[in-house]
Design a protein around this motif. Sequence first.
Motif, mmCIF file in Angstrom:
data_model
loop_
_atom_site.group_PDB
_atom_site.id
_atom_site.type_symbol
_atom_site.label_atom_id
_atom_site.label_comp_id
_atom_site.label_asym_id
_atom_site.label_seq_id
_atom_site.Cartn_x
_atom_site.Cartn_y
_atom_site.Cartn_z
ATOM 1 N N THR A 46 0.829 -1.200 0.000
ATOM 2 C CA THR A 46 0.000 0.000 0.000
ATOM 3 C C THR A 46 0.864 1.250 0.000
ATOM 4 O O THR A 46 0.620 2.192 -0.759
ATOM 5 C CB THR A 46 -0.945 0.010 1.214
ATOM 6 O OG1 THR A 46 -1.748 -1.159 1.179
ATOM 7 C CG2 THR A 46 -1.834 1.226 1.230
ATOM 8 N N ASP A 50 1.017 4.008 -2.940
ATOM 9 C CA ASP A 50 0.794 5.425 -2.642
ATOM 10 C C ASP A 50 1.960 6.273 -3.129
ATOM 11 O O ASP A 50 1.766 7.351 -3.698
ATOM 12 C CB ASP A 50 0.599 5.650 -1.136
ATOM 13 C CG ASP A 50 -0.763 5.212 -0.642
ATOM 14 O OD1 ASP A 50 -1.661 5.020 -1.487
ATOM 15 O OD2 ASP A 50 -0.919 5.065 0.581
ATOM 16 N N PRO A 57 4.294 8.638 0.691
ATOM 17 C CA PRO A 57 3.459 7.651 1.390
ATOM 18 C C PRO A 57 2.443 8.343 2.293
ATOM 19 O O PRO A 57 2.676 9.430 2.811
ATOM 20 C CB PRO A 57 4.474 6.854 2.229
ATOM 21 C CG PRO A 57 5.684 7.706 2.319
ATOM 22 C CD PRO A 57 5.677 8.616 1.120
ATOM 23 N N THR A 58 1.278 7.691 2.447
ATOM 24 C CA THR A 58 0.218 8.249 3.292
ATOM 25 C C THR A 58 0.325 7.764 4.722
ATOM 26 O O THR A 58 -0.313 8.303 5.605
ATOM 27 C CB THR A 58 -1.183 7.890 2.752
ATOM 28 O OG1 THR A 58 -1.327 6.482 2.710
ATOM 29 C CG2 THR A 58 -1.404 8.497 1.396
#
Length: 59
Positions: A46, A50, A57-58
């Motif tokens: 993930t 992202d 990155p989140t």
Amino acid sequence: MQENVKALFTGIEVAEKHEEQERHGNDLAELGGTSAIHSEKLEEPTVALDTRLVGKPTG
């Protein structure tokens, strides 16, 4: 167009019924036993996705 959509859904239903008969009513998850996907397994892909999509990155 509606006829094409109806034909597509009919084909999907036929395929699902055929698959269900092959697997004797068991879903794929039921056949896999204890192979559950945990959030830890999804964290790294993930973040990588992202980063590729947004540039940061989140998480």
